[in-house]
Every structure is written in structure tokens, then in C-alpha cells.
Write a protein that holds these residues in place. Sequence first.
Motif, PDB file in Angstrom:
ATOM      1  N   PHE A   1      33.616   3.405 -61.834  1.00 23.44           N
ATOM      2  CA  PHE A   1      33.019   3.087 -60.541  1.00 23.44           C
ATOM      3  C   PHE A   1      32.132   1.834 -60.659  1.00 23.44           C
ATOM      4  O   PHE A   1      32.195   0.939 -59.815  1.00 23.44           O
ATOM      5  CB  PHE A   1      32.204   4.282 -60.037  1.00 23.44           C
ATOM      6  CG  PHE A   1      31.581   4.058 -58.691  1.00 23.44           C
ATOM      7  CD1 PHE A   1      32.359   4.004 -57.546  1.00 23.44           C
ATOM      8  CD2 PHE A   1      30.214   3.882 -58.564  1.00 23.44           C
ATOM      9  CE1 PHE A   1      31.792   3.799 -56.312  1.00 23.44           C
ATOM     10  CE2 PHE A   1      29.639   3.666 -57.332  1.00 23.44           C
ATOM     11  CZ  PHE A   1      30.430   3.631 -56.193  1.00 23.44           C
ATOM     12  N   GLY A   2      31.333   1.757 -61.676  1.00 24.70           N
ATOM     13  CA  GLY A   2      30.474   0.586 -61.889  1.00 24.70           C
ATOM     14  C   GLY A   2      31.274  -0.669 -62.127  1.00 24.70           C
ATOM     15  O   GLY A   2      30.942  -1.755 -61.628  1.00 24.70           O
ATOM     16  N   ILE A   3      32.351  -0.550 -62.901  1.00 23.00           N
ATOM     17  CA  ILE A   3      33.205  -1.709 -63.177  1.00 23.00           C
ATOM     18  C   ILE A   3      33.857  -2.214 -61.891  1.00 23.00           C
ATOM     19  O   ILE A   3      33.917  -3.418 -61.634  1.00 23.00           O
ATOM     20  CB  ILE A   3      34.270  -1.343 -64.238  1.00 23.00           C
ATOM     21  CG1 ILE A   3      33.590  -1.096 -65.587  1.00 23.00           C
ATOM     22  CG2 ILE A   3      35.324  -2.431 -64.339  1.00 23.00           C
ATOM     23  CD1 ILE A   3      34.524  -0.555 -66.642  1.00 23.00           C
ATOM     24  N   VAL A   4      34.326  -1.295 -61.032  1.00 21.16           N
ATOM     25  CA  VAL A   4      34.969  -1.684 -59.774  1.00 21.16           C
ATOM     26  C   VAL A   4      33.956  -2.382 -58.857  1.00 21.16           C
ATOM     27  O   VAL A   4      34.258  -3.427 -58.254  1.00 21.16           O
ATOM     28  CB  VAL A   4      35.588  -0.447 -59.080  1.00 21.16           C
ATOM     29  CG1 VAL A   4      36.022  -0.778 -57.665  1.00 21.16           C
ATOM     30  CG2 VAL A   4      36.767   0.073 -59.882  1.00 21.16           C
ATOM     31  N   ILE A   5      32.756  -1.832 -58.742  1.00 16.46           N
ATOM     32  CA  ILE A   5      31.734  -2.438 -57.872  1.00 16.46           C
ATOM     33  C   ILE A   5      31.386  -3.841 -58.354  1.00 16.46           C
ATOM     34  O   ILE A   5      31.356  -4.798 -57.574  1.00 16.46           O
ATOM     35  CB  ILE A   5      30.472  -1.545 -57.833  1.00 16.46           C
ATOM     36  CG1 ILE A   5      30.763  -0.234 -57.121  1.00 16.46           C
ATOM     37  CG2 ILE A   5      29.314  -2.272 -57.158  1.00 16.46           C
ATOM     38  CD1 ILE A   5      31.079  -0.387 -55.656  1.00 16.46           C
ATOM     39  N   PHE A   6      31.110  -4.001 -59.642  1.00 15.97           N
ATOM     40  CA  PHE A   6      30.762  -5.316 -60.172  1.00 15.97           C
ATOM     41  C   PHE A   6      31.921  -6.301 -60.050  1.00 15.97           C
ATOM     42  O   PHE A   6      31.720  -7.499 -59.813  1.00 15.97           O
ATOM     43  CB  PHE A   6      30.284  -5.203 -61.623  1.00 15.97           C
ATOM     44  CG  PHE A   6      28.873  -4.697 -61.726  1.00 15.97           C
ATOM     45  CD1 PHE A   6      27.815  -5.415 -61.187  1.00 15.97           C
ATOM     46  CD2 PHE A   6      28.612  -3.497 -62.367  1.00 15.97           C
ATOM     47  CE1 PHE A   6      26.516  -4.955 -61.274  1.00 15.97           C
ATOM     48  CE2 PHE A   6      27.306  -3.017 -62.463  1.00 15.97           C
ATOM     49  CZ  PHE A   6      26.253  -3.746 -61.917  1.00 15.97           C
ATOM     50  N   SER A   7      33.142  -5.829 -60.201  1.00 14.86           N
ATOM     51  CA  SER A   7      34.308  -6.709 -60.067  1.00 14.86           C
ATOM     52  C   SER A   7      34.452  -7.220 -58.634  1.00 14.86           C
ATOM     53  O   SER A   7      34.678  -8.417 -58.408  1.00 14.86           O
ATOM     54  CB  SER A   7      35.596  -5.973 -60.464  1.00 14.86           C
ATOM     55  OG  SER A   7      35.522  -5.551 -61.796  1.00 14.86           O
ATOM     56  N   VAL A   8      34.309  -6.306 -57.662  1.00 19.28           N
ATOM     57  CA  VAL A   8      34.434  -6.692 -56.256  1.00 19.28           C
ATOM     58  C   VAL A   8      33.333  -7.674 -55.875  1.00 19.28           C
ATOM     59  O   VAL A   8      33.578  -8.693 -55.210  1.00 19.28           O
ATOM     60  CB  VAL A   8      34.419  -5.440 -55.348  1.00 19.28           C
ATOM     61  CG1 VAL A   8      34.271  -5.824 -53.888  1.00 19.28           C
ATOM     62  CG2 VAL A   8      35.678  -4.621 -55.552  1.00 19.28           C
ATOM     63  N   VAL A   9      32.102  -7.398 -56.302  1.00 18.67           N
ATOM     64  CA  VAL A   9      30.991  -8.292 -55.993  1.00 18.67           C
ATOM     65  C   VAL A   9      31.197  -9.649 -56.658  1.00 18.67           C
ATOM     66  O   VAL A   9      30.978 -10.701 -56.048  1.00 18.67           O
ATOM     67  CB  VAL A   9      29.648  -7.658 -56.415  1.00 18.67           C
ATOM     68  CG1 VAL A   9      28.519  -8.660 -56.359  1.00 18.67           C
ATOM     69  CG2 VAL A   9      29.339  -6.449 -55.557  1.00 18.67           C
ATOM     70  N   GLY A  10      31.654  -9.675 -57.890  1.00 18.72           N
ATOM     71  CA  GLY A  10      31.876 -10.938 -58.601  1.00 18.72           C
ATOM     72  C   GLY A  10      32.972 -11.774 -57.961  1.00 18.72           C
ATOM     73  O   GLY A  10      32.812 -12.985 -57.770  1.00 18.72           O
TER      74      GLY A  10
END
Length: 139
Positions: free
Chosen positions: A5-14
Motif C-alpha cells: 500500500f505504501g509503495i503504491v501511494i508513493f509511486s502514484v504521488v511520484g
Amino acid sequence: MESVFGIVIFSVVGISGLIAVGTFLFGGQPPHSTIGGNTFAPSVNDPGVETQEMREDDVRQMLEARNQRRIARGEAPADIDAEMRDLLSTPQTQAVDSEVRAEVEAIVGARQARRRRRGRPEGDFQAEVDELLRSIADV
């Protein structure tokens, strides 16, 4: 599950951040130049957007609406064509009130006194009065 979940959020924001920076840098026109613009309507700054026919149509619509309000109040209707001729005719030169002329002359006299104190040339008094009176009449 929490680490994904954290990886997906940071990827989308990046990725969103990269897209925003790319759009800002390579977007073409400055961002604020198109605010309020509409691709389907002509720009307000375009010369000749309002033609004489459009102006006459707008004036006629406003006069007809005012006439309808008069009729609704029980008043006699006005002659729309006569009012249109009065509104759309070229303005005649209006006689300037002597008090207005005196006030304008006082303003111009004060301007010339300031110029004189600063060591600048005063200019033509009557031409400046006439120019100021014309600018007041245009408003």
C-alpha cells in the motif's frame, strides 16, 4: 499488505509529480495566459468582435425588455424605434457648464503651477483645458 500500500501511494504521488513538472515546463503557453479563455467564444481582446448589427440587436433587446416591464407595471409603452435612434445616434457636442469649465481650469492651473515649481515647461493652458473637457465628456 501494508508495505505494498505504501509503495503504491508513493509511486502514484511520484508519477503525478513528474507529470505536473513536465506539463509546467513543456506545456507551451504560460499557465495564466489562458485563464477565462474559451475555445468556442471569440476573445474579448479581438478587434471587431462587436459589430454594429450586434450592438443594435443588444440595444433593441434591452429596450424591449424595459418596455415589457413598463407594460407589466401598467404604464404606457414607449416608442422603441425612437429611443434606438436617440441612443445610437452620434453624440452631439454638449455645452459645457461654466462651473465645470471653472473647475477644469483650476485643475489645469494647479498642474501648471506644479510644473513651474519643478522647473518644467507649462505647456498650452487652453489646449490642456480642452483636452480634459473632451476626456470628461467621453466618460
